[in-house]
Enzyme design. Structure first.
Site, PDB file in Angstrom:
ATOM      1  N   HIS A 174       0.860  -1.187   0.000  1.00  0.00           N
ATOM      2  CA  HIS A 174       0.000   0.000   0.000  1.00  0.00           C
ATOM      3  C   HIS A 174       0.888   1.226   0.000  1.00  0.00           C
ATOM      4  CE1 HIS A 174      -3.220   2.787   1.113  1.00  0.00           C
ATOM      5  NE2 HIS A 174      -4.048   1.836   0.740  1.00  0.00           N
ATOM      6  N   ASP A 188      -7.858  -5.405  -0.011  1.00  0.00           N
ATOM      7  CA  ASP A 188      -8.345  -6.339  -1.038  1.00  0.00           C
ATOM      8  C   ASP A 188      -8.003  -7.795  -0.760  1.00  0.00           C
ATOM      9  OD1 ASP A 188      -7.656  -3.714  -3.239  1.00  0.00           O
ATOM     10  OD2 ASP A 188      -9.642  -4.558  -2.842  1.00  0.00           O
TER      11      ASP A 188
HETATM   12  C1  SDX Z   1      -6.351  -0.158  -2.946  1.00  0.00           C
HETATM   13  O1  SDX Z   1      -4.439   4.323  -2.111  1.00  0.00           O
HETATM   14  C2  SDX Z   1      -5.444   3.753  -1.472  1.00  0.00           C
HETATM   15  O2  SDX Z   1      -5.862   4.150  -0.414  1.00  0.00           O
HETATM   16  C3  SDX Z   1      -6.028   2.548  -2.211  1.00  0.00           C
HETATM   17  C4  SDX Z   1      -7.049   1.718  -1.414  1.00  0.00           C
HETATM   18  C5  SDX Z   1      -8.308   2.482  -1.155  1.00  0.00           C
HETATM   19  O3  SDX Z   1      -9.009   2.165  -0.190  1.00  0.00           O
HETATM   20  O4  SDX Z   1      -8.660   3.317  -2.013  1.00  0.00           O
HETATM   21  O5  SDX Z   1      -6.481   1.304  -0.189  1.00  0.00           O
HETATM   22  C6  SDX Z   1      -7.479   0.473  -2.210  1.00  0.00           C
HETATM   23  O6  SDX Z   1      -6.111   0.189  -4.063  1.00  0.00           O
HETATM   24  C7  SDX Z   1      -5.512  -1.182  -2.239  1.00  0.00           C
HETATM   25  C8  SDX Z   1      -4.297  -1.675  -3.117  1.00  0.00           C
HETATM   26  C9  SDX Z   1      -4.787  -2.811  -4.028  1.00  0.00           C
HETATM   27  N1  SDX Z   1      -3.740  -3.139  -4.998  1.00  0.00           N
HETATM   28  C10 SDX Z   1      -3.032  -4.321  -4.886  1.00  0.00           C
HETATM   29  O7  SDX Z   1      -3.162  -5.129  -3.988  1.00  0.00           O
HETATM   30  C11 SDX Z   1      -2.043  -4.548  -6.028  1.00  0.00           C
HETATM   31  C12 SDX Z   1      -0.688  -4.996  -5.468  1.00  0.00           C
HETATM   32  N2  SDX Z   1      -0.114  -3.870  -4.712  1.00  0.00           N
HETATM   33  C13 SDX Z   1       0.900  -3.070  -5.385  1.00  0.00           C
HETATM   34  O8  SDX Z   1       0.668  -2.875  -6.730  1.00  0.00           O
HETATM   35  C14 SDX Z   1       1.293  -1.838  -4.570  1.00  0.00           C
HETATM   36  O9  SDX Z   1       1.457  -2.220  -3.264  1.00  0.00           O
HETATM   37  C15 SDX Z   1       0.414  -0.597  -4.596  1.00  0.00           C
HETATM   38  C16 SDX Z   1       0.152  -0.115  -5.976  1.00  0.00           C
HETATM   39  C17 SDX Z   1      -0.864  -0.838  -3.896  1.00  0.00           C
HETATM   40  C18 SDX Z   1       1.168   0.487  -3.836  1.00  0.00           C
HETATM   41  O10 SDX Z   1       2.388   0.542  -4.389  1.00  0.00           O
HETATM   42  P1  SDX Z   1       3.458   1.671  -3.963  1.00  0.00           P
HETATM   43  O11 SDX Z   1       4.102   1.259  -2.717  1.00  0.00           O
HETATM   44  O12 SDX Z   1       2.846   2.989  -3.982  1.00  0.00           O
HETATM   45  O13 SDX Z   1       4.399   1.669  -5.166  1.00  0.00           O
HETATM   46  P2  SDX Z   1       5.418   0.685  -5.690  1.00  0.00           P
HETATM   47  O14 SDX Z   1       4.710  -0.244  -6.634  1.00  0.00           O
HETATM   48  O15 SDX Z   1       6.469   1.584  -6.199  1.00  0.00           O
HETATM   49  O16 SDX Z   1       6.035  -0.224  -4.483  1.00  0.00           O
HETATM   50  C19 SDX Z   1       7.189   0.172  -3.781  1.00  0.00           C
HETATM   51  C20 SDX Z   1       8.099  -1.066  -3.700  1.00  0.00           C
HETATM   52  C21 SDX Z   1       8.399  -1.616  -5.104  1.00  0.00           C
HETATM   53  O17 SDX Z   1       9.666  -2.280  -5.004  1.00  0.00           O
HETATM   54  P3  SDX Z   1      10.902  -1.642  -5.851  1.00  0.00           P
HETATM   55  O18 SDX Z   1      10.453  -1.617  -7.286  1.00  0.00           O
HETATM   56  O19 SDX Z   1      11.102  -0.244  -5.278  1.00  0.00           O
HETATM   57  O20 SDX Z   1      12.041  -2.589  -5.570  1.00  0.00           O
HETATM   58  O21 SDX Z   1       7.409  -2.135  -3.012  1.00  0.00           O
HETATM   59  C22 SDX Z   1       7.209  -3.221  -3.888  1.00  0.00           C
HETATM   60  C23 SDX Z   1       7.382  -2.688  -5.311  1.00  0.00           C
HETATM   61  O22 SDX Z   1       7.835  -3.715  -6.178  1.00  0.00           O
HETATM   62  N3  SDX Z   1       5.834  -3.687  -3.755  1.00  0.00           N
HETATM   63  C24 SDX Z   1       5.444  -4.947  -4.004  1.00  0.00           C
HETATM   64  C25 SDX Z   1       4.068  -4.953  -3.757  1.00  0.00           C
HETATM   65  N4  SDX Z   1       3.678  -3.723  -3.389  1.00  0.00           N
HETATM   66  C26 SDX Z   1       4.781  -2.936  -3.404  1.00  0.00           C
HETATM   67  N5  SDX Z   1       6.130  -6.033  -4.411  1.00  0.00           N
HETATM   68  C27 SDX Z   1       5.397  -7.175  -4.560  1.00  0.00           C
HETATM   69  N6  SDX Z   1       4.068  -7.267  -4.346  1.00  0.00           N
HETATM   70  C28 SDX Z   1       3.380  -6.172  -3.954  1.00  0.00           C
HETATM   71  N7  SDX Z   1       2.059  -6.251  -3.743  1.00  0.00           N
END
Ligand code: SDX
Length: 380
Positions: free
Chosen positions: A263, A317
């Site tokens: 997140h 989720d």
């Molecule tokens: C919702 O924003 C909100 O409030 C959203 C929400 C709401 O109520 O509206 O809470 C609802 O959208 C929940 C999120 C649902 N999405 C997922 O579950 C999809 C998987 N999650 C990721 O895509 C990610 O965690 C995000 C998009 C949710 C958040 O990502 P970040 O932290 O803003 O951005 P990022 O992708 O740059 O992550 C930072 C690091 C990265 O590593 P590096 O590239 O820097 O080495 O953390 C890693 C990412 O690869 N990472 C993950 C990960 N989430 C972050 N690695 C593996 N699996 C994951 N799920």
């Protein structure tokens, strides 16, 4: 004007886009508050419509205000036959989020666009969108199965009526209560991507139906609201507890995102995931176990071992899909259900944006060239 040092932050990470009093998240402590009240208390003591009122109008309603709000919502649940006829032309293979975005935008065809300075227009838009979005989600579900949609039932409350319209039978009282809590948990979450999309659209003073259609389109993405559907696909692909760690290893090797984890704000387990997990267990006790749950528990443990140090924990989720499966909701309707709830938050931010509006127009850091010669096509 002196050159101001403008630092570009991808995804506007950590950059305030507004000032808001609607909700508050502490990502380190795992706290979520709606208008200052924590989500645990609202989940336990409030209802979705009372919470929607709190978010949108800024205070808990009196009994008379709540009764009148609920009555208005009941009265406006039906959708125009032209919208139903339009939805009958949608391909049954289309994704329900696309159907919802199209029908939400279509609502704007029936109501005047430019009365944003009229409090009655604002109130009616709030009521119509909260009332009609569930009806449209349920209608598409029946139509894509080749059936006529059922009319909403005024004798059922908000959550029970949606489950009735979806499954064509009255839900178990526990199922309706649990679903209402799920709507409360998903109603609002500060400036997430779909809410920000709603704010940007609202800032041009377009109609509220276009605002909600923008937000629906944004929520549909797998990195945002679409993750709940993908979590179930992931658990089914994993198939067994023994396969959890090999599956996780492969994700880590390929740098694939693990759906339902991580997140932008929470660096601990999402407080909503904690409540949804408790709800899932309560449903299992009454309606029978789901083998995906033990796979989910093992996945949570394995991800914590590998990624917990990076603040990657279950988000809202991860467990919501297990609850919705038990309520008989098809997995490609999980995100439309998320949208039904989040309409409350989107409307709250729409009103807040209008109250102190300035059209969103950020700047950029230009990385292109200047004075490029136009090469005639015969010379290219
Ligand atoms: C919702 O924003 C909100 O409030 C959203 C929400 C709401 O109520 O509206 O809470 C609802 O959208 C929940 C999120 C649902 N999405 C997922 O579950 C999809 C998987 N999650 C990721 O895509 C990610 O965690 C995000 C998009 C949710 C958040 O990502 P970040 O932290 O803003 O951005 P990022 O992708 O740059 O992550 C930072 C690091 C990265 O590593 P590096 O590239 O820097 O080495 O953390 C890693 C990412 O690869 N990472 C993950 C990960 N989430 C972050 N690695 C593996 N699996 C994951 N799920």
């Amino acid at each position: 004007m002196s050159a101001v040092c403008i630092e570009f932050k991808p995804g506007l990470e950590g950059i305030p886009a507004t000032q808001s009093s609607i909700s508050y998240v502490d990502g380190q402590q795992g706290i979520l508050e709606y208008r200052g009240t924590n989500i645990e208390e609202l989940a336990k003591k409030s209802s979705f419509l009372e919470t929607a009122y709190l978010l949108i109008w800024g205070n808990l309603p009196s009994k008379e205000e709540l009764d009148s709000f609920q009555e208005d919502i009941r009265y406006h649940r039906r959708i125009k036959y032209r919208i139903r006829d339009m939805m009958k032309c949608f391909p049954e293979t289309g994704h329900p989020m696309d159907a919802l975005q199209a029908s939400a935008a279509a609502l704007g065809l029936f109501y005047s666009r430019r009365a944003l300075d009229n409090p009655e227009y604002i109130r009616f838009a709030v009521v119509r969108l909260l009332a009609k979005i569930p009806t449209m989600v349920a209608a598409f579900q029946l139509m894509r199965k080749g059936n006529d949609p059922v009319q909403p039932r005024d004798d059922l409350d908000y959550a029970a009526n949606f489950l009735y319209m979806l499954n064509e039978k009255e839900p178990d009282p526990l199922a309706a209560k649990v679903f209402d809590v799920c709507l409360t948990l998903h109603a609002e979450h500060t400036i997430n991507a779909s809410t920000f999309s709603a704010m940007v659209t609202a800032s041009t003073l377009t109609d509220p139906y276009a605002v909600i259609a923008s937000a629906v389109g944004t929520l549909a993405g797998p990195l945002h609201g679409g993750a709940n559907e993908d979590v179930i696909t992931m658990l089914s692909e994993i198939g067994s507890v023994e396969n959890v760690r090999p599956y996780l290893e492969k994700c880590l090797e390929t740098k694939a995102k693990i759906m339902g984890f991580g997140h932008r704000v929470y660096k601990v387990k999402d407080p909503r995931a904690i409540i949804l997990q408790e709800i899932a267990v309560e449903l299992f006790e009454k309606f029978g176990y789901d083998k995906y749950y033990e796979i989910a528990l093992e996945m949570e443990k394995a991800v914590e071992e590998k990624l917990g140090h990076r603040g990657i924990y279950p988000n809202v989720d991860f467990y919501s899909g297990l609850v919705y499966r038990k309520l008989g909701i098809p997995s490609d309707l999980f995100t439309p259900v998320f949208a039904i709830a989040r309409v409350a938050g989107w409307l709250a931010h729409w009103k807040e944006q209008l109250a102190a509006n300035r059209i969103f127009r950020p700047t950029q850091i230009y990385t292109g060239e200047h004075n490029v010669y136009y090469t005639p096509i015969q010379e290219r």
